[in-house]
Scaffold this motif. Structure first.
Motif, short mmCIF file in Angstrom:
data_model
loop_
_atom_site.label_atom_id
_atom_site.label_comp_id
_atom_site.label_asym_id
_atom_site.label_seq_id
_atom_site.Cartn_x
_atom_site.Cartn_y
_atom_site.Cartn_z
N GLY A 254 0.81 -1.20 0.00
CA GLY A 254 0.00 0.00 0.00
C GLY A 254 0.85 1.26 0.00
O GLY A 254 2.08 1.23 -0.04
N GLN A 255 0.16 2.39 0.03
CA GLN A 255 0.85 3.67 -0.01
C GLN A 255 1.67 3.90 1.26
O GLN A 255 1.32 3.44 2.33
CB GLN A 255 -0.18 4.80 -0.17
CG GLN A 255 -0.96 4.73 -1.49
CD GLN A 255 -0.07 4.92 -2.70
OE1 GLN A 255 0.91 5.66 -2.65
NE2 GLN A 255 -0.40 4.27 -3.80
N ARG A 256 2.76 4.65 1.11
CA ARG A 256 3.68 5.00 2.21
C ARG A 256 4.06 3.76 3.03
O ARG A 256 3.96 3.72 4.25
CB ARG A 256 3.07 6.08 3.12
CG ARG A 256 4.10 6.79 4.00
CD ARG A 256 3.50 7.89 4.84
NE ARG A 256 4.43 8.40 5.83
CZ ARG A 256 5.34 9.35 5.63
NH1 ARG A 256 5.44 9.91 4.44
NH2 ARG A 256 6.16 9.74 6.59
N SER A 257 4.51 2.75 2.33
CA SER A 257 4.86 1.49 2.98
C SER A 257 6.28 1.07 2.61
O SER A 257 6.88 1.57 1.65
CB SER A 257 3.89 0.39 2.55
OG SER A 257 4.10 0.03 1.19
N LEU A 258 6.79 0.12 3.40
CA LEU A 258 7.98 -0.63 3.02
C LEU A 258 7.50 -2.05 2.73
O LEU A 258 7.26 -2.84 3.65
CB LEU A 258 9.02 -0.59 4.14
CG LEU A 258 9.69 0.77 4.36
CD1 LEU A 258 10.71 0.69 5.49
CD2 LEU A 258 10.35 1.29 3.08
N PRO A 259 7.31 -2.39 1.47
CA PRO A 259 6.71 -3.67 1.10
C PRO A 259 7.49 -4.88 1.62
O PRO A 259 8.71 -4.82 1.81
CB PRO A 259 6.70 -3.62 -0.43
CG PRO A 259 6.71 -2.17 -0.76
CD PRO A 259 7.56 -1.54 0.30
N LEU A 260 6.76 -5.94 1.86
CA LEU A 260 7.24 -7.23 2.38
C LEU A 260 7.51 -7.21 3.87
O LEU A 260 7.51 -8.28 4.51
CB LEU A 260 8.52 -7.72 1.66
CG LEU A 260 8.42 -7.94 0.15
CD1 LEU A 260 9.77 -8.47 -0.36
CD2 LEU A 260 7.30 -8.88 -0.22
N TRP A 261 7.73 -6.06 4.45
CA TRP A 261 7.98 -5.96 5.89
C TRP A 261 6.69 -6.22 6.66
O TRP A 261 5.64 -5.68 6.33
CB TRP A 261 8.51 -4.56 6.21
CG TRP A 261 8.79 -4.30 7.65
CD1 TRP A 261 9.53 -5.06 8.51
CD2 TRP A 261 8.33 -3.18 8.42
NE1 TRP A 261 9.55 -4.49 9.76
CE2 TRP A 261 8.83 -3.32 9.73
CE3 TRP A 261 7.54 -2.06 8.12
CZ2 TRP A 261 8.56 -2.40 10.74
CZ3 TRP A 261 7.28 -1.13 9.11
CH2 TRP A 261 7.78 -1.31 10.41
N LEU A 262 6.77 -7.06 7.67
CA LEU A 262 5.60 -7.44 8.46
C LEU A 262 5.40 -6.56 9.69
O LEU A 262 4.64 -6.90 10.58
CB LEU A 262 5.71 -8.91 8.89
CG LEU A 262 5.62 -9.92 7.75
CD1 LEU A 262 5.93 -11.33 8.26
CD2 LEU A 262 4.25 -9.89 7.09
N GLY A 263 6.08 -5.44 9.73
CA GLY A 263 5.87 -4.48 10.81
C GLY A 263 6.52 -4.88 12.11
O GLY A 263 6.16 -4.35 13.17
N GLY A 264 7.47 -5.81 12.05
CA GLY A 264 8.14 -6.25 13.27
C GLY A 264 7.29 -7.16 14.13
O GLY A 264 7.64 -7.43 15.28
N ASP A 265 6.17 -7.66 13.59
CA ASP A 265 5.24 -8.49 14.36
C ASP A 265 5.59 -9.96 14.18
O ASP A 265 5.27 -10.58 13.16
CB ASP A 265 3.81 -8.21 13.89
CG ASP A 265 2.77 -8.91 14.74
OD1 ASP A 265 3.15 -9.69 15.63
OD2 ASP A 265 1.56 -8.66 14.51
#
Length: 331
Positions: A254-265
């Protein structure tokens, strides 16, 4: 082979149709026609699968195989009831698993409860909807259920993988922002590899459930390979989770994202780490990741429409400047 593809105008469905034509099969693609054009050489049928008689143009023959890509249980219910085929191939998803934390699960992992409705109305219902579709396909005489992982490669308009080689090439001598989460698992499958294996399953009437995923790797390895393919010579700036959250950078897509990253979860790490040995043993062949990245970069570089994932140039430059300033002031 008389093959029916329920879909065929976008990404995976289109790749399936093109490869089937390359095998000299007779291919019919049935879709609304809103997601793209039908490939040259197929028999194209424009229809509305939500209509009560929507499948009527397809009931005049018995198909050797049907490849089904739908996510709506009502559409699948009508298809398995009204169409005649010796074998169904249903493209499901790893989202059907109830446990997204445990790594290395095989096809016996517990599933979500099936959606108790004919159609999903919000994205959170995607996994349950696919479970319901699987159950309907299992009631047929012959079937393959392919629980696909993250599908990537040329033609992937989501840019979840494509953003990275493009960004490294676009800023070849400048700094590039990445998430500081190198050990996060990532599991990618090239659309061309998946399509070819699905056709093999259709041809051989392969029975069973398979995790149709690439071999697990890590986010760090993906980013290193993307940087190498792009010939990036600038600095790589790794930002930790707290910094990215503070600066309103989104995970995954999506917009303003770092793709593939799971958000540290870490509770989602199992989502990108399933066993795929059953599919590989059955004949799934996986090309090297660097080949997928190279071809994806070429496609991303030529596309004209805006990307739907990642950081635009203004946001990326602003974040790089902010992180560089933070690094310089650290003790």
């Amino acid at each position: 082979m008389e093959l029916l593809v329920l879909g065929g105008t976008a990404f995976l469905g289109r790749e399936i149709a093109v490869q089937a034509l390359g095998r000299d099969w007779s291919v019919t693609c049935a879709a609304r026609g809103r997601s793209g054009s039908f490939p040259d050489g197929v028999r194209s049928v424009v229809l509305d699968r939500d209509a009560g008689d929507g499948l009527a143009p397809l009931t005049d023959r018995a198909w050797d195989a049907v490849i089904e890509l739908a996510r709506q249980p009502g559409q699948v219910r009508r298809a398995v009831r009204e169409l005649t085929t010796r074998h169904w191939v249903f493209v499901s998803t790893a989202n059907v698993y109830a446990d997204q934390a445990t790594r290395g699960q095989d096809e016996s992992g517990p599933l979500l409860a099936p959606l108790d409705a004919e159609a999903m109305t919000e994205l959170v219902q995607y996994g349950p909807a696919k479970v319901a579709c699987e159950e309907l396909v299992r009631d047929t005489a012959g079937w393959t259920i392919a629980r696909a992982g993250l599908i990537v490669g040329p033609g992937d308009s989501s840019s979840r993988l494509g953003y990275w080689p493009w960004r490294f090439a676009h800023d070849r001598t400048a700094s590039v922002l990445v998430p500081d989460d190198p050990d996060q698992p990532v599991q990618l499958i090239d659309v061309r590899d998946l399509a070819g294996w699905l056709l093999d399953c259709a041809d051989g009437a392969v029975q069973g459930v398979f995790n149709a995923c690439g071999s697990p790797t890590t986010l760090g390895e993906v980013l290193d390979a993307a940087r190498s393919v792009a010939g990036h010579q600038g600095r790589v700036l790794a930002a930790d989770r707290d910094w990215l959250v503070e600066h309103r950078v989104n995970p995954w897509m999506g917009q303003r994202s770092l793709p593939l990253w799971l958000g540290g979860d870490h509770a989602l790490w199992g989502f990108q780490d399933h066993r795929n040995d059953r599919a590989v043993t059955s004949g799934l062949r996986l090309r090297p990741m660097v080949d997928t990245l190279t071809d994806t970069l070429a496609w991303e570089s030529a596309r004209g429409e805006p990307r739907t994932a990642g950081l635009d140039d203004a946001d990326h430059d602003e974040l790089v400047q902010a992180l560089s300033a933070d690094i310089e002031t650290r003790p």
